[in-house]
Design an enzyme around this catalytic site. Sequence first.
Site, PDB file in Angstrom:
ATOM      1  N   ARG A  89       3.898   4.447   5.197  1.00 55.93           N
ATOM      2  CA  ARG A  89       2.697   4.184   4.387  1.00 55.93           C
ATOM      3  C   ARG A  89       1.430   4.120   5.241  1.00 55.93           C
ATOM      4  O   ARG A  89       0.337   4.198   4.715  1.00 55.93           O
ATOM      5  CB  ARG A  89       2.876   2.890   3.584  1.00 55.93           C
ATOM      6  CG  ARG A  89       3.910   3.035   2.470  1.00 55.93           C
ATOM      7  CD  ARG A  89       4.083   1.735   1.705  1.00 55.93           C
ATOM      8  NE  ARG A  89       4.612   0.677   2.552  1.00 55.93           N
ATOM      9  CZ  ARG A  89       4.569  -0.615   2.258  1.00 55.93           C
ATOM     10  NH1 ARG A  89       4.021  -1.020   1.135  1.00 55.93           N
ATOM     11  NH2 ARG A  89       5.095  -1.509   3.068  1.00 55.93           N
ATOM     12  N   LYS A 193      -4.087   0.770 -10.138  1.00 58.90           N
ATOM     13  CA  LYS A 193      -3.977  -0.304  -9.141  1.00 58.90           C
ATOM     14  C   LYS A 193      -5.054  -0.189  -8.077  1.00 58.90           C
ATOM     15  O   LYS A 193      -5.380   0.908  -7.624  1.00 58.90           O
ATOM     16  CB  LYS A 193      -2.609  -0.247  -8.459  1.00 58.90           C
ATOM     17  CG  LYS A 193      -2.421  -1.329  -7.410  1.00 58.90           C
ATOM     18  CD  LYS A 193      -1.030  -1.312  -6.829  1.00 58.90           C
ATOM     19  CE  LYS A 193      -0.928  -0.377  -5.653  1.00 58.90           C
ATOM     20  NZ  LYS A 193       0.400  -0.399  -5.042  1.00 58.90           N
ATOM     21  N   ASP A 219       8.852   2.034  -8.936  1.00 61.98           N
ATOM     22  CA  ASP A 219       7.965   2.333  -7.805  1.00 61.98           C
ATOM     23  C   ASP A 219       8.817   2.885  -6.660  1.00 61.98           C
ATOM     24  O   ASP A 219      10.049   2.794  -6.698  1.00 61.98           O
ATOM     25  CB  ASP A 219       7.238   1.055  -7.369  1.00 61.98           C
ATOM     26  CG  ASP A 219       5.866   1.345  -6.763  1.00 61.98           C
ATOM     27  OD1 ASP A 219       5.589   2.520  -6.435  1.00 61.98           O
ATOM     28  OD2 ASP A 219       5.078   0.398  -6.607  1.00 61.98           O
TER      29      ASP A 219
HETATM   30  C1  R5P Z   1       1.897   1.853  -2.812  1.00 58.07           C
HETATM   31  O1  R5P Z   1       1.160   2.657  -3.369  1.00 58.07           O
HETATM   32  C2  R5P Z   1       3.365   1.819  -3.068  1.00 58.07           C
HETATM   33  O2  R5P Z   1       3.765   2.777  -4.007  1.00 58.07           O
HETATM   34  C3  R5P Z   1       3.811   0.452  -3.539  1.00 58.07           C
HETATM   35  O3  R5P Z   1       3.274   0.210  -4.824  1.00 58.07           O
HETATM   36  C4  R5P Z   1       3.389  -0.645  -2.624  1.00 58.07           C
HETATM   37  O4  R5P Z   1       3.517  -0.269  -1.299  1.00 58.07           O
HETATM   38  C5  R5P Z   1       4.182  -1.901  -2.899  1.00 58.07           C
HETATM   39  O5  R5P Z   1       3.763  -2.897  -2.016  1.00 58.07           O
HETATM   40  P1  R5P Z   1       3.787  -4.411  -2.431  1.00 58.07           P
HETATM   41  O6  R5P Z   1       5.169  -4.728  -2.924  1.00 58.07           O
HETATM   42  O7  R5P Z   1       3.466  -5.143  -1.165  1.00 58.07           O
HETATM   43  O8  R5P Z   1       2.749  -4.631  -3.469  1.00 58.07           O
END
Ligand code: R5P
Length: 291
Positions: A89, A193, A219
């Site tokens: 990421r 988001k 996700d």
């Molecule tokens: C980011 O765009 C990814 O798809 C996930 O939504 C994100 O990395 C999730 O991270 P967390 O659980 O810390 O919110």
Amino acid sequence: MILSGSASQSVATALADELDEPLAPVEYRTFPDGELLASAPGFENDRAVVVASTVSSDAHLELLQLQDAAREWGAEEVTTVLPYMGYARQDKPLAPGQAKEGSAPGYPVSARAVARAISTGTDRVLTVNPHEDAVCDFFDVPAEPVDAAGRLADPLPDDLIDPVFLSPDDGALVIAETVRDAYGRGATDYFEKKRLSGTEVEVTPSDTDVTGRDVVVTDDIIATGSTMSEAVSLLQQRDVGRVFVTCVHPMLARNARTKLARAGVEAVYGTDTVERAVSRVSVAPAVANAL
Ligand code: R5P
């Protein structure tokens, strides 16, 4: 022959079963100064498949050692499988206060740095549902993504009521669509988001009517659980039916699992790219197909 990193023994075993290939006898040691030694003393084969989710710095190091061990034994072909690719990421320089775009002199593109290191010991890389497929371009050897998201439909109950497969941001909509297709029925939708910090997100719901409907929020990864718990809380304010949460990589760092429970999820399901109690399905069949 399959060489497994210590954090990936379940998925490596499932892959060995899928491929009918032996597992190499791998050993993991830590020296008093904290240095690691992952070795494969009984390994002797032309073809090595190193399977290691790089869930920590130690797991990264083990992977490099196992690649090297395979070469030492004379493997002519080394394939590296990253069920979960750590640092994927961080595919842009992340300077404080700067949007994740453009250049930031002095800041690394961490995904590129780890991809380059991994490339030195392998002929080919497969990585399961990376955050962005473009991360594969950072490797100096042929690298390809493997889509295992369809498996996430398996643990869902058959009796979902008028289900909506929802992603908490538009980037993960493709995963929600894949899970819906695998489930066989239902609508898809996504929320908007905005990330405020490493642990805080602001999620804006869509105007789809979810009253009385079961929702499956999907996700690629649950890390801190902020994204998912925010999405689930918003759904709970709207008289939703049951809310299930699924992801490919159930990292579930810190208090993520209890955060999700407090938000009101019925169940959390993930794959074995990261070994957790919620790892209900294996990505091994999808990886085996791609090998
Ligand atoms: C980011 O765009 C990814 O798809 C996930 O939504 C994100 O990395 C999730 O991270 P967390 O659980 O810390 O919110």
